[in-house]
Motif scaffolding. Structure first.
Motif, PDB file in Angstrom:
ATOM      1  N   UNK A 154       0.828  -1.205   0.000  1.00  0.00           N
ATOM      2  CA  UNK A 154       0.000   0.000   0.000  1.00  0.00           C
ATOM      3  C   UNK A 154       0.864   1.258   0.000  1.00  0.00           C
ATOM      4  N   UNK A 155       1.870   1.295   0.869  1.00  0.00           N
ATOM      5  CA  UNK A 155       2.704   2.494   0.991  1.00  0.00           C
ATOM      6  C   UNK A 155       3.587   2.723  -0.232  1.00  0.00           C
ATOM      7  N   UNK A 156       4.140   1.663  -0.780  1.00  0.00           N
ATOM      8  CA  UNK A 156       5.038   1.827  -1.925  1.00  0.00           C
ATOM      9  C   UNK A 156       4.294   2.148  -3.216  1.00  0.00           C
ATOM     10  N   UNK A 157       3.023   1.768  -3.295  1.00  0.00           N
ATOM     11  CA  UNK A 157       2.223   2.105  -4.477  1.00  0.00           C
ATOM     12  C   UNK A 157       1.490   3.434  -4.332  1.00  0.00           C
ATOM     13  N   UNK A 158       1.524   4.015  -3.154  1.00  0.00           N
ATOM     14  CA  UNK A 158       0.771   5.246  -2.895  1.00  0.00           C
ATOM     15  C   UNK A 158       1.105   6.382  -3.865  1.00  0.00           C
TER      16      UNK A 158
END
Length: 172
Positions: A154-158
């Motif tokens: 989730x964080x890296x694709x944000x």
């Protein structure tokens, strides 16, 4: 029959962002942890993430270089992390299409196997060099890293996500 939720179209990833996340993961790994048994290998996790999501941009060469940097920074046997990270990248790139078909928690199971194999290779290199077996708690970091996979995804694709209003107005 339950229908799957439509997937969002992501913006292209910026190479500088990928480099930043890999550098931050490397710095996290180089922090002086008192007992490294249950500390996740964040560099392996982020490297696996980018090899699964962007296999044409992050590959075996980058994994090898980061592994050498990790070996030099941590004082480990030179080539230990480099070998394990290169194999991790190779397998993650080979399985990237399969892994992306699953939900994030199912992906975490695949990543757990990859991370355990990566740590197993590192232990194998250490044992061949004459070191002692570090114990099974050494593999605890892989369990924690795999549990962090959905959050890391989730964080890296944000930064790649478009605003929802753009996705809703998109013609089908």
């Amino acid at each position: 029959m339950a229908f799957l939720e439509p997937q969002r179209i992501l913006l292209p990833v910026k190479p500088a962002y990928m480099a930043l996340t890999l550098a931050l993961a490397l710095l996290f790994n180089l922090l002086p942890w008192p007992d490294a048994g249950w500390v996740p290998d964040m560099l392996a996790l982020v490297l696996a993430f980018w090899c699964v999501h962007q296999p044409r941009k992050v590959g075996i060469g980058i994994a090898w270089f980061l592994g050498l940097a990790m070996d030099a920074g941590s004082g480990a046997l030179l080539g230990q992390h480099a070998f394990a990270y290169a194999v991790l990248a190779f397998v993650a790139m080979g399985l990237h299409r399969r892994i992306l078909w699953f939900s994030p928690w199912q992906q975490a199971v695949h990543i757990l196997v990859l991370l355990l194999a990566c740590q197993g290779l590192m232990v194998g290199v250490r044992l061949v060099a004459g070191d002692v077996f570090p114990g099974f708690s050494y593999f605890g970091g892989s369990l924690i890293a795999a549990a962090l996979w959905p959050t890391a995804t989730f964080l890296l694709l944000l930064p790649q996500r478009r605003p929802e209003s753009v996705d809703r107005n998109r013609p089908i």
